[in-house]
Every structure is written in C-alpha cells, then in structure tokens.
Design an enzyme around this catalytic site. Structure first.
Site: not given
Ligand code: APR
Length: 293
Positions: A10, A175, A120
């Site tokens: 992501g 955090h 998180n």
């Molecule tokens: N397997 C693989 N990838 C997954 C899964 C899974 N089961 N579930 C979710 N994802 C992927 C999503 O498809 C997405 O591409 O995790 C990614 C998360 O990306 P974003 O939604 O852009 O979130 P982001 O801002 O990158 O934050 C990710 O980091 O700072 C922390 O709180 C935040 O927990 C969050 C994490």
C-alpha cells in the site's frame, strides 16, 4: 545483494520499497493480497530506478514464495486509520490479517531473517508477531517511536530555529496513546536546552497528535511518507551493522523493570537484529509512566 520483502504494497510499503531500492540498499519484493497492486507497484518502482540511477530490482505479486531468501521482512499490511479512529481501534482487524500473513510467510524465511513491524496498533502487533513466530526477540522490531521522534525533532527545530540535524529529541513508550515524548531531555548538539513549560507542552502535544492531524487532513488514509522513511532508516541500519541507536518497539524482558511487552525504547542496532536496549537513567516519573503502559 541483500533482499528485503515488504508485505503490504500500500502507501507505506510502496514508498519504503521505493527508497530501499532507489537508494541502492537492497533488492525488494512487494507482496499484497490478490489484486495486481504489488505487481504493478513493482513495475512502476523499477521504472523509477532507471531514472534514480539505481541497479536494484523490485519484484511483486501475491505468491509468498517470492520472499524466499529475504534478509528482512517488513510488514506493512493491514488497515490504516480513518478520521476519528485511534491506532488501538485497528487491533482486531489487523491482528487477524497479520496472523494469516505469518502463516503463509513463515515457511519461506530463514532463521537469520529480521522482521520489521509497521502495522498498527504497533506495539501490540509487534508483540503478537514475536509470540506467534517464537523466535529470538532481537529479530523482531517495531517501527513507531523513531517516526514519532522525527516528528518531535521537527517541532523543536521550528521553535528554536535550529537545523533538524542539530536537535536531539526522543519519544519512547507506545506508538499510540501511551506515547512519551521526553521533553525534559531535548538537546542541541548534546547541550540541554532550557524550554519553557509552555514550549514543552506544545512540543509534547504536537508530537502526540501529529498522526491524527495527518489522518484528519487526508480524510482517507494515514501518514505514509515519514513511515516509509522510518522503515528505510531501520533497514539501512541493520543491513550495514551500523550500531546506530534508535528508539524502536522491542520485546522487553526485564529492561527498565518491564517484562513480556513490546514498548518503544532506545536500542543499539546490529546485523539483521537489535543488539541491546540502551539503559538511560531516566527520572522516576518517566520510568513509572513507562512501566504503567
Ligand atoms: N495480505 C497481504 N496484504 C494485505 C492483506 C493481507 N491479508 N490485507 C491488507 N493488505 C494490504 C492492502 O491490500 C494494502 O495494499 O495492505 C496494504 C495496506 O496499505 P494501505 O491501505 O495503503 O495502508 P498504509 O497507509 O500503507 O498503512 C499500512 O501501516 O502505518 C500503518 O496504520 C497503518 O496499519 C497500517 C499500515
């Protein structure tokens, strides 16, 4: 050449991968669920690498065998905060996601692999990963208070009008709600600065609330540029055996009188691991706040 796997392609994972490969640290593999997000992002980053002048490569997909032989696995998968949510609100949803990911990833990693956790609620998920993997605690570290510390440095730099590089300021604890910006220990090039109580309050509040402020401004996600940089910082340190001291969330077993929890404390980083918790003679006030978390 070193290899870093990032699970969760992501916003945070994509940017961390861009910096790790773009600044020449390591080849990168991005993993995401189902969709072509990881594959597409890998192609996009590779195209940027030609411009940035890096010879590293980025691969991506949903097949966990791609992570084989990784020196470091970074976990950024999960749901980010939406306006009005705390990091703690993500616990149930993200714990399930991370559990599934570990089940798929674990057969492809080496014993020497280091794990950097970003999802998180950070300290909770870091401890969850440590317990679930049941590996040497020095191999698992959470990226959180190093990011909060950079936010604190920014506030101090602005108030004092001095370069960020001259400011030393650290955040420990969680955090999240239990974040402890050490406002009484701020220094400029090692010389303690006398800040007014009002200035300390401003620095403390702005540091603690920075993530929520960004979430509110974005409206549809949470911070990712600084978190991506925070991951890059840890990866650089443990790939180069730098002995750098950074505040990170690690599993405490007796240090500072705390047992069986992950909390942000200063640690010395070594080769693909953290070496030791740095013991700082904090005041009873700081220690009791830390122990109460
Ligand atoms: N397997 C693989 N990838 C997954 C899964 C899974 N089961 N579930 C979710 N994802 C992927 C999503 O498809 C997405 O591409 O995790 C990614 C998360 O990306 P974003 O939604 O852009 O979130 P982001 O801002 O990158 O934050 C990710 O980091 O700072 C922390 O709180 C935040 O927990 C969050 C994490």
């Amino acid at each position: 050449m070193s290899k870093v796997a990032i699970i969760g392609a992501g916003n945070v994972g994509g940017l961390a991968g861009t910096w790790i490969a773009g600044l020449g640290l390591a080849d990168v593999v991005l993993i995401d669920k189902g969709s072509g997000r990881a594959k597409g992002k890998a192609m996009d980053i590779n195209d940027a690498l030609a411009i940035l002048g890096s010879d590293r490569w980025v691969d991506g997909g949903d097949d966990y065998s791609l992570i084989e032989d990784s020196d470091i696995v970074v976990i950024t998968a999960g749901v980010p905060r939406r306006p009005g949510m705390t990091r703690e609100d993500l616990r149930t949803e993200n714990e399930k996601i991370i559990g599934d990911i570990l089940d798929k990833a674990v057969k492809f990693v080496k014993e020497s692999t280091a794990w950097i956790i970003v999802t998180n609620p950070l300290d909770y998920i870091t401890n969850f990963v440590y317990q679930r993997l049941s590996i040497d605690r020095h191999k698992v570290m959470g990226m959180g208070v190093n990011l909060d510390s950079s936010r604190m440095v920014n506030q101090v730099s602005k108030i004092l009008g001095v370069s960020r590089s001259s400011v030393k300021a650290m955040v420990v604890g969680q955090h999240g709600r239990g974040m402890l910006p050490l406002v009484d220990d701020i220094s400029v090039n090692g010389v303690k600065v006398a800040l007014s109580e009002k200035e300390k309050d401003i620095i403390r509040d702005r540091t603690i609330n920075r993530g929520a402020e960004i979430v509110a401004a974005f409206g549809d996600g949470s911070a990712y540029v600084a978190p991506g940089a925070g991951i890059y910082q840890i990866v650089r340190s443990i790939l180069t055996n730098s002995k750098e001291v950074l505040p990170l969330s690690v599993r405490l077993e007796g240090e500072y009188g705390i047992n069986g929890k992950c909390l942000g404390v200063p640690v010395k980083l070594g080769h693909l691991a953290w070496d030791e918790v740095i013991k700082i003679p904090w005041t009873e006030e700081v220690l009791s706040k830390l122990r109460a978390l």
